[in-house]
Design an enzyme around this catalytic site. Sequence first.
Site, PDB file in Angstrom:
ATOM      1  N   HIS A 139       0.833  -1.199   0.000  1.00  0.00           N
ATOM      2  CA  HIS A 139       0.000   0.000   0.000  1.00  0.00           C
ATOM      3  C   HIS A 139       0.863   1.242   0.000  1.00  0.00           C
ATOM      4  O   HIS A 139       1.843   1.333   0.737  1.00  0.00           O
ATOM      5  CB  HIS A 139      -0.904   0.017   1.243  1.00  0.00           C
ATOM      6  CG  HIS A 139      -1.850   1.174   1.238  1.00  0.00           C
ATOM      7  ND1 HIS A 139      -3.062   1.132   0.605  1.00  0.00           N
ATOM      8  CD2 HIS A 139      -1.732   2.419   1.751  1.00  0.00           C
ATOM      9  CE1 HIS A 139      -3.662   2.304   0.729  1.00  0.00           C
ATOM     10  NE2 HIS A 139      -2.878   3.108   1.426  1.00  0.00           N
ATOM     11  N   ASP A 166     -14.575   3.288   7.454  1.00  0.00           N
ATOM     12  CA  ASP A 166     -13.574   4.190   6.858  1.00  0.00           C
ATOM     13  C   ASP A 166     -14.207   5.038   5.758  1.00  0.00           C
ATOM     14  O   ASP A 166     -13.898   6.220   5.627  1.00  0.00           O
ATOM     15  CB  ASP A 166     -12.399   3.386   6.292  1.00  0.00           C
ATOM     16  CG  ASP A 166     -11.410   4.311   5.595  1.00  0.00           C
ATOM     17  OD1 ASP A 166     -10.877   5.194   6.282  1.00  0.00           O
ATOM     18  OD2 ASP A 166     -11.211   4.194   4.386  1.00  0.00           O
ATOM     19  N   ARG A 221     -13.899  13.468   6.773  1.00  0.00           N
ATOM     20  CA  ARG A 221     -12.556  14.062   6.937  1.00  0.00           C
ATOM     21  C   ARG A 221     -12.205  14.931   5.740  1.00  0.00           C
ATOM     22  O   ARG A 221     -11.632  16.007   5.870  1.00  0.00           O
ATOM     23  CB  ARG A 221     -11.509  12.954   7.091  1.00  0.00           C
ATOM     24  CG  ARG A 221     -11.566  12.253   8.437  1.00  0.00           C
ATOM     25  CD  ARG A 221     -10.728  10.987   8.419  1.00  0.00           C
ATOM     26  NE  ARG A 221      -9.328  11.251   8.134  1.00  0.00           N
ATOM     27  CZ  ARG A 221      -8.494  10.374   7.561  1.00  0.00           C
ATOM     28  NH1 ARG A 221      -8.915   9.176   7.224  1.00  0.00           N
ATOM     29  NH2 ARG A 221      -7.242  10.695   7.358  1.00  0.00           N
ATOM     30  N   SER A 245      -7.244   4.417   9.088  1.00  0.00           N
ATOM     31  CA  SER A 245      -7.953   4.309   7.813  1.00  0.00           C
ATOM     32  C   SER A 245      -7.269   3.264   6.913  1.00  0.00           C
ATOM     33  O   SER A 245      -7.909   2.337   6.402  1.00  0.00           O
ATOM     34  CB  SER A 245      -7.948   5.688   7.144  1.00  0.00           C
ATOM     35  OG  SER A 245      -8.260   5.607   5.776  1.00  0.00           O
ATOM     36  N   LYS A 289      -8.360  -1.238   6.413  1.00  0.00           N
ATOM     37  CA  LYS A 289      -8.647  -1.867   5.117  1.00  0.00           C
ATOM     38  C   LYS A 289      -7.645  -2.981   4.821  1.00  0.00           C
ATOM     39  O   LYS A 289      -8.010  -4.031   4.295  1.00  0.00           O
ATOM     40  CB  LYS A 289      -8.603  -0.797   4.008  1.00  0.00           C
ATOM     41  CG  LYS A 289      -9.797   0.171   4.091  1.00  0.00           C
ATOM     42  CD  LYS A 289      -9.695   1.314   3.086  1.00  0.00           C
ATOM     43  CE  LYS A 289      -8.650   2.324   3.451  1.00  0.00           C
ATOM     44  NZ  LYS A 289      -8.719   3.631   2.799  1.00  0.00           N
TER      45      LYS A 289
HETATM   46  N1  URA Z   1      -5.218   6.780   2.344  1.00  0.00           N
HETATM   47  C1  URA Z   1      -6.256   6.239   3.022  1.00  0.00           C
HETATM   48  O1  URA Z   1      -6.755   5.182   2.658  1.00  0.00           O
HETATM   49  N2  URA Z   1      -6.688   6.884   4.105  1.00  0.00           N
HETATM   50  C2  URA Z   1      -6.155   8.046   4.566  1.00  0.00           C
HETATM   51  O2  URA Z   1      -6.610   8.558   5.563  1.00  0.00           O
HETATM   52  C3  URA Z   1      -5.086   8.601   3.838  1.00  0.00           C
HETATM   53  C4  URA Z   1      -4.628   7.929   2.721  1.00  0.00           C
END
Ligand code: URA
Length: 440
Positions: free
Chosen positions: A82, A161, A168, A183, A187
């Site tokens: 990621h 999220d 946000r 966040s 995931k």
């Molecule tokens: N990527 C995400 O999935 N969440 C965030 O808060 C920032 C970057």
Amino acid sequence: MRMYDIIEKKRRGKPLTREEIGFFVNGCVAGKIPDYQVSALLMAICLREMDDRETADLTACMADSGERVDLSSIPGVKVDKHSTGGVGDKTTLIVSPVAASLGVRVAKMSGRGLGYTGGTIDKLESIPGMRTSIGRERFLEIVRRVGFSIISQSGNLAPADKKLYALRDVTATVESIPLIASSIMSKKIAAGSDCILLDVKTGSGAFMKTADDAVRLARTMVSIGENAGRKTVALVTDMNEPLGMAIGNSLEVAEACRTLKGKGPKDLTGLCVELAAHMLSLAGRGDLESCRTAARGALADGSAFAKLKEMVEAQGGDVSVLDDPKRFPKAKACLDIAASTSGYLYAMDAGQWGVASMQLGAGRRTKDDGIDGNAGIVLHKKTGDFVNAGEPFATLYASSEDLCREAERTLLRAVEVREEKPARRPLVFARVTKDGVWKP
Ligand code: URA
């Protein structure tokens, strides 16, 4: 329990209990807490932060807010990767087939663009016919047979999220270490892989503007991953200028293909070798140096490129554009941009290159906007290169000349040309594991 008391407690900088965090997350997903109270708590967290225990509890509650993907039918070690997001970041399209060509399984669920530029799914969808919403069984079957698959995240993966990020995004509470860490990691944990490699970006085009903040974010995420039983490593990498020479969806797919054929730009190739080597080593394929050699080999002998084609074909995409990227549809308008003085490109401000690519149509102004798969920017020069007055340092592509002119204004303000050469920056600032932080 009352939401008012939870907000007030965090506003005073006190740690929240697991029960309070669970009340907040579950109430938010069930629609029982009004947006103004959710936003107030997000702002309080942004200002007063959370300690590691609170951040881990928030992550676990968010991961449990939806389904957890079961990858147990896929043999071997599954590694996820990621990036916290950067401009011109097409590394997933390169490192996943490199890892898969060397026998490591990658079952990747990606998002669309969160910031200014398109996300991995937007990039893949610029390939004619490519499907990124396929059923779960088909996804698992492709990972088993081909070695990797990339699909768009299902709405039921960490739905908390989705709800929190939307708030946000409009309440200036994205840039918060506990909120970003929870966040991303909620995931990743729900997506079910055994190992997680994180590419935490730092610089003008990243959420984390300083390397110290990026290391802090990396340490938080590594600790969450390890505590959830996933082997987790993070690299903190440069995002002060766009990565590679292409920004924009089909332009980035074309650059990913060149890189997979061993002809990519130096920065992109170097970073991909480093990321792929860490994925291989997380999967137990040897020490870092031998994994680097293996990754370079998969780029040089074409096996990684062949893997990308296999995956794209399995998901309905037209592989002829990968063999010959000139077959991608052309943007209607293009414009060369040039500096007015001669000198070294001293600073690029990667964030503004992201804004320019959005103005061209390669990213979204609002989350419901469509995207132009063929718009974007090709760079001819990078930081440290010399430019002559009037010499183009980039070419812009869009559906109209007006869009090109708007992006040109942004970029001419963003780029700094000086007589002196800038100091070289490392591509990788730090490696963070459960055992500590290494700075190369
Ligand atoms: N990527 C995400 O999935 N969440 C965030 O808060 C920032 C970057």
